[in-house]
Motif scaffolding. Structure first.
Motif, mmCIF file in Angstrom:
data_model
loop_
_atom_site.group_PDB
_atom_site.id
_atom_site.type_symbol
_atom_site.label_atom_id
_atom_site.label_comp_id
_atom_site.label_asym_id
_atom_site.label_seq_id
_atom_site.Cartn_x
_atom_site.Cartn_y
_atom_site.Cartn_z
ATOM 1 N N VAL A 40 78.193 -8.303 -23.258
ATOM 2 C CA VAL A 40 77.889 -8.674 -21.883
ATOM 3 C C VAL A 40 76.943 -7.648 -21.286
ATOM 4 N N ALA A 41 76.049 -8.110 -20.416
ATOM 5 C CA ALA A 41 75.087 -7.245 -19.742
ATOM 6 C C ALA A 41 74.922 -7.745 -18.306
ATOM 7 N N MET A 42 74.191 -6.980 -17.498
ATOM 8 C CA MET A 42 73.934 -7.379 -16.112
ATOM 9 C C MET A 42 72.448 -7.652 -15.933
ATOM 10 N N TYR A 43 72.131 -8.808 -15.373
ATOM 11 C CA TYR A 43 70.734 -9.144 -15.151
ATOM 12 C C TYR A 43 70.196 -8.309 -13.995
ATOM 13 N N ALA A 44 69.039 -7.656 -14.249
ATOM 14 C CA ALA A 44 68.450 -6.768 -13.248
ATOM 15 C C ALA A 44 67.212 -7.364 -12.594
ATOM 16 N N GLY A 45 66.681 -8.466 -13.166
ATOM 17 C CA GLY A 45 65.472 -9.072 -12.634
ATOM 18 C C GLY A 45 64.301 -8.916 -13.580
ATOM 19 N N ASN A 46 63.269 -9.750 -13.392
ATOM 20 C CA ASN A 46 62.045 -9.699 -14.206
ATOM 21 C C ASN A 46 62.337 -9.715 -15.705
ATOM 22 N N GLY A 47 63.332 -10.527 -16.101
ATOM 23 C CA GLY A 47 63.612 -10.693 -17.522
ATOM 24 C C GLY A 47 64.319 -9.529 -18.174
ATOM 25 N N GLN A 48 64.926 -8.632 -17.400
ATOM 26 C CA GLN A 48 65.568 -7.451 -17.946
ATOM 27 C C GLN A 48 67.064 -7.423 -17.611
ATOM 28 N N VAL A 49 67.842 -6.848 -18.528
ATOM 29 C CA VAL A 49 69.261 -6.601 -18.279
ATOM 30 C C VAL A 49 69.538 -5.109 -18.439
ATOM 31 N N ILE A 50 70.621 -4.662 -17.824
ATOM 32 C CA ILE A 50 71.151 -3.315 -18.034
ATOM 33 C C ILE A 50 72.438 -3.479 -18.824
#
Length: 339
Positions: A304-314
């Motif tokens: 699982v990851a967190m969506y950060a925007g502009n096609g990126q996850v943290i």
């Protein structure tokens, strides 16, 4: 946690994965050694490492689930034991009171009423005592019934607590089993990685670089609400922190631990595992993804990851790869959850 070598810019076609596993164990397993002559053919070794990491991540999430359940059981057992102690004290108090009532009954003339009246020098005084004695008898009977009820409840609570203790012991054994599985898978993956030719091994390990040094362009990206903004800010504050197996911060994280900790800073309590986090909110289509959403990977929801925007996850990728940004399509997306 998925493999972050040969990353695709987006989509769901990323098959091989490098998974959330034991950071501390990985560090202890040593630096890369010289490749033997029998090293796996080009590409086969890294794919096998990915597979082992994936299996280890599944065991890690199973460990997290068993450990979470063991923690809940420990709390339930503690509360039950406290209540049993209070009930036992209540029983002791009632027994003392019944003893006092019995003594009062004896002192008030607990003999045959006709005989007592015959030998009484003051029938009026006797009748007063008899009325008091009758009241004591009724009270004593009520207290006896209450004592019996409390003792039955106490016996039931003790039986239920014994069952919880047995379940807790079962969970403790499950935790230990999952831990051994993760350690074994990781050790095998590290051994295989160390056996790769130097250039192949170096390329693989470069994929686990510190992503915090190469931050994506997130200008113009804003969270849809204050809760998501706080969770994203917390996840960003964790960039560069190490992957630590079974950890949920703040010094280290595994994949689901980072999500749980980040949303806790926003006042939201998520469940512990990636499988449970998948259902911790509203599932939305990938086309509607927004910053702060949880991105769950693979059909087993093992990462699982967190969506950060502009096609990126943290996310917290795997041992040796600290919390970092990666493309959202780094591996097959299973679902998107809005908390």
């Amino acid at each position: 946690m998925g493999s972050h070598r040969r990353l695709a810019p987006s989509g769901f076609d990323r098959g091989a994965t490098v998974l959330c596993v034991l950071s501390a164990t990985a560090a202890a397993l040593g630096a890369a050694g010289a490749a033997p002559a029998s090293a796996a053919p080009n590409g086969e070794g890294p794919a096998e490492v990915d597979r082992l990491y994936e299996e280890a991540e599944n065991a890690t999430e199973a460990y997290n689930k068993a450990d979470e359940q063991a923690g809940k059981l420990r709390e339930q057992v503690r509360e039950a034991q406290d209540h049993i102690a209070r009930q036992q004290q209540h029983i002791n108090t009632m027994r003392e009171e019944l003893g006092s009532l019995a003594g009062a009954q004896y002192r008030a003339g607990g003999i045959d009423p006709a005989v007592a009246l015959l030998f009484s020098t003051d029938p009026g005084d006797y009748l007063d005592k008899a009325a008091a004695l009758d009241r004591i008898g009724i009270r004593q009977a009520d207290r006896l019934l209450e004592l019996q009820s409390v003792m039955r409840e106490l016996a039931q609570e003790r039986a239920a607590t014994a069952g919880k203790l047995a379940e807790l012991e079962k969970n403790r054994k499950a935790v230990a089993t999952h831990k051994r599985t993760v350690e074994r898978k990781l050790a095998k993956a590290r051994e295989l990685l160390n056996s790769l030719p130097y250039a192949q091994r170096a390329a693989y390990e470069r994929a686990s670089r510190d992503g915090a040094a190469d931050l994506p362009d997130l200008r113009g990206v804003s969270a849809p609400n204050g809760r998501a903004a706080a969770a994203i800010a917390a996840a960003r504050s964790a960039l560069g922190r190490p992957y630590v197996w079974g950890a949920n911060g703040p010094a280290g994280f595994d994949c689901s631990g980072l999500m749980q900790w980040s949303y806790a800073q926003a006042g939201v309590q998520l469940p512990r595992t990636s499988q449970a986090q998948r259902y911790a909110g509203q599932q939305v289509p990938f086309s509607q993804i927004r910053p702060g959403d949880l991105v769950v990977y693979r059909s087993d929801a093992g990462h699982v990851a967190m969506y950060a925007g502009n096609g990126q996850v943290i996310h917290a990728p795997h041992p040796g790869a600290p919390v970092r940004y990666d493309p959202v399509g780094m591996m097959p997306v299973s679902s998107v959850t809005r908390v």
